[in-house]
Scaffold this active site. Sequence first.
Site, mmCIF file in Angstrom:
data_model
loop_
_atom_site.group_PDB
_atom_site.id
_atom_site.type_symbol
_atom_site.label_atom_id
_atom_site.label_comp_id
_atom_site.label_asym_id
_atom_site.label_seq_id
_atom_site.Cartn_x
_atom_site.Cartn_y
_atom_site.Cartn_z
ATOM 1 N N SER A 176 0.849 -1.199 0.000
ATOM 2 C CA SER A 176 0.000 0.000 0.000
ATOM 3 C C SER A 176 0.881 1.244 0.000
ATOM 4 O O SER A 176 1.965 1.237 0.602
ATOM 5 C CB SER A 176 -0.866 -0.010 1.264
ATOM 6 O OG SER A 176 -1.382 1.284 1.506
ATOM 7 N N TYR A 202 -1.528 -1.080 10.199
ATOM 8 C CA TYR A 202 -1.702 -1.648 8.851
ATOM 9 C C TYR A 202 -0.553 -1.186 7.949
ATOM 10 O O TYR A 202 0.071 -1.994 7.244
ATOM 11 C CB TYR A 202 -3.054 -1.189 8.311
ATOM 12 C CG TYR A 202 -3.246 -1.295 6.822
ATOM 13 C CD1 TYR A 202 -3.679 -2.494 6.241
ATOM 14 C CD2 TYR A 202 -3.031 -0.197 5.978
ATOM 15 C CE1 TYR A 202 -3.871 -2.585 4.869
ATOM 16 C CE2 TYR A 202 -3.222 -0.280 4.615
ATOM 17 C CZ TYR A 202 -3.638 -1.475 4.066
ATOM 18 O OH TYR A 202 -3.824 -1.567 2.701
ATOM 19 N N LYS A 206 2.446 -3.168 5.802
ATOM 20 C CA LYS A 206 2.656 -2.968 4.360
ATOM 21 C C LYS A 206 4.115 -2.607 4.094
ATOM 22 O O LYS A 206 4.672 -2.968 3.073
ATOM 23 C CB LYS A 206 1.698 -1.890 3.841
ATOM 24 C CG LYS A 206 0.232 -2.301 3.956
ATOM 25 C CD LYS A 206 -0.103 -3.297 2.889
ATOM 26 C CE LYS A 206 -1.164 -4.290 3.258
ATOM 27 N NZ LYS A 206 -1.450 -5.249 2.202
ATOM 28 N N THR A 237 -13.186 -0.554 -2.868
ATOM 29 C CA THR A 237 -13.370 -1.985 -2.595
ATOM 30 C C THR A 237 -14.154 -2.146 -1.287
ATOM 31 O O THR A 237 -14.213 -1.200 -0.482
ATOM 32 C CB THR A 237 -12.001 -2.680 -2.429
ATOM 33 O OG1 THR A 237 -11.338 -2.084 -1.289
ATOM 34 C CG2 THR A 237 -11.121 -2.531 -3.657
HETATM 35 N N1 NAP Z 1 -8.356 -0.784 -2.055
HETATM 36 C C1 NAP Z 1 -7.335 0.034 -1.906
HETATM 37 O O1 NAP Z 1 -7.430 1.248 -2.172
HETATM 38 C C2 NAP Z 1 -6.028 -0.473 -1.405
HETATM 39 C C3 NAP Z 1 -4.998 0.444 -1.235
HETATM 40 C C4 NAP Z 1 -3.768 -0.013 -0.812
HETATM 41 C C5 NAP Z 1 -3.551 -1.360 -0.606
HETATM 42 N N2 NAP Z 1 -4.570 -2.243 -0.757
HETATM 43 C C6 NAP Z 1 -4.274 -3.667 -0.521
HETATM 44 O O2 NAP Z 1 -4.873 -4.450 -1.505
HETATM 45 C C7 NAP Z 1 -5.222 -5.729 -0.985
HETATM 46 C C8 NAP Z 1 -6.681 -5.996 -1.295
HETATM 47 O O3 NAP Z 1 -7.426 -4.978 -0.668
HETATM 48 P P1 NAP Z 1 -8.946 -4.673 -1.008
HETATM 49 O O4 NAP Z 1 -9.088 -3.208 -0.970
HETATM 50 O O5 NAP Z 1 -9.394 -5.449 -2.183
HETATM 51 O O6 NAP Z 1 -9.595 -5.228 0.338
HETATM 52 P P2 NAP Z 1 -10.907 -6.106 0.609
HETATM 53 O O7 NAP Z 1 -11.994 -5.655 -0.264
HETATM 54 O O8 NAP Z 1 -11.119 -6.054 2.085
HETATM 55 O O9 NAP Z 1 -10.406 -7.541 0.219
HETATM 56 C C9 NAP Z 1 -9.495 -8.205 1.051
HETATM 57 C C10 NAP Z 1 -9.494 -9.664 0.721
HETATM 58 O O10 NAP Z 1 -8.650 -10.332 1.652
HETATM 59 C C11 NAP Z 1 -9.365 -11.421 2.194
HETATM 60 N N3 NAP Z 1 -8.922 -11.752 3.536
HETATM 61 C C12 NAP Z 1 -8.875 -10.964 4.626
HETATM 62 N N4 NAP Z 1 -8.431 -11.670 5.676
HETATM 63 C C13 NAP Z 1 -8.199 -12.927 5.248
HETATM 64 C C14 NAP Z 1 -7.740 -14.103 5.869
HETATM 65 N N5 NAP Z 1 -7.442 -14.162 7.165
HETATM 66 N N6 NAP Z 1 -7.626 -15.212 5.109
HETATM 67 C C15 NAP Z 1 -7.932 -15.202 3.804
HETATM 68 N N7 NAP Z 1 -8.385 -14.117 3.161
HETATM 69 C C16 NAP Z 1 -8.507 -12.999 3.883
HETATM 70 C C17 NAP Z 1 -10.811 -10.972 2.199
HETATM 71 O O11 NAP Z 1 -11.646 -12.097 2.332
HETATM 72 P P3 NAP Z 1 -13.143 -11.978 2.952
HETATM 73 O O12 NAP Z 1 -14.031 -11.657 1.775
HETATM 74 O O13 NAP Z 1 -13.385 -13.338 3.507
HETATM 75 O O14 NAP Z 1 -13.117 -10.902 3.983
HETATM 76 C C18 NAP Z 1 -10.880 -10.297 0.841
HETATM 77 O O15 NAP Z 1 -10.998 -11.248 -0.174
HETATM 78 C C19 NAP Z 1 -4.922 -5.677 0.502
HETATM 79 O O16 NAP Z 1 -3.684 -6.281 0.766
HETATM 80 C C20 NAP Z 1 -4.837 -4.184 0.793
HETATM 81 O O17 NAP Z 1 -3.980 -3.908 1.865
HETATM 82 C C21 NAP Z 1 -5.803 -1.822 -1.149
#
Ligand code: NAP
Length: 328
Positions: A176, A202, A206, A237
Amino acid sequence: MLGRLIDTALDRSVVGGYTRLGYLIRSRAWEPGQLPSMAGRTVLVTGASGGLGLAAAEGFAALGARLLLVVRDAQRGERSRELIEQRTGNPQLQVELCDLSSLQSVRALVARLQARDQQLDVLVNNAGVLPRARTLSADGFELAFATNVLGPFLLTNLLIPVLQRSPDPRIINVSSGGMYTQRLRVDDLESERGSFDGAAVYARTKRAQVVLTQLWAARLAGTGVVVHAMHPGWADTPGVRESLPRFHRLTAPLLRTPQQGADTIVWLGAAAPPRASSGGFWHDRRRRPTHLLPGTRESAAQRERLWEECCRRSGWHEQFQEQPGQER
Ligand SMILES: NC(=O)c1ccc[n+]([C@@H]2O[C@H](COP(=O)([O-])OP(=O)(O)OC[C@H]3O[C@@H](n4cnc5c(N)ncnc54)[C@H](OP(=O)(O)O)[C@@H]3O)[C@@H](O)[C@H]2O)c1
């Protein structure tokens, strides 16, 4: 030259680069046309039940790859499988259950893959959490550290021997841009000191992912396995909506789509240029600095200490070649 200057200016402005604006401006300069076909290649994506993981899996499936959709909830996994098949017409999709915050669950997943001699070409460590309060995993580790760092550390190390059988193995760690605000804190990896600030904790996990990426790149030099970290910018998301509701409300019109956020994940897994280097931190298909703020640099000793602590806490040891299903 002008393109690079504008790109860097967008990056340093944060809002300009991280929002959909940055994606729209940068993507105009990209080579038109498709990424190479991924037919015959197998990609494992963690956190494929929604958000960026679902979008990345769909992107790989559209290129013809076989997908292992790693999720912790069977129903959500099945929904992802159906959705991706419907949208891409690619039926080579398999749901795999694993709770990344549980070392036992990670070992069980790897044992299943090894038992069936699973081919694996690309590993995407995407699953992540941002807990608001200090919570412990089933193993007793702080939850953000367990899910974002320790589980993926074990998963990756156990899968490296499998990846090494691929002619073009790649590991992609989804970090991130928030990590720029934090330094590595090897003396408090599980946030036991002071008050708990979920967003800062968090961001520290990262930062740790980016450091681990560099450590893996050094250890895997000459093996053919390349490792990259990336950040997606700010994408709309379920995770952002639930964990950062205020941020979501303020930025909603500017947020990227999950596909725009996941674009660099798919590019790192499919395109030719990422094969030529390892250990980089990428955003919008370009390598980015790993430090921008003073006081966020770690020493070589602190980096090695992170590796040692991850080994100790996960029970994984470099010299020890684990056998399928072996518990430690
Ligand atoms: N969206 C952004 O703007 C953004 C920015 C920077 C970084 N990121 C990074 O991108 C990645 C995806 O983020 P996202 O925004 O798509 O988040 P999200 O919508 O919350 O998706 C996270 C995913 O991780 C899964 N997960 C969480 N805990 C888990 C566990 N213990 N075991 C297995 N799966 C697990 C969730 O499964 P469930 O459906 O079961 O909860 C979901 O599929 C993350 O690493 C986040 O830090 C996102």
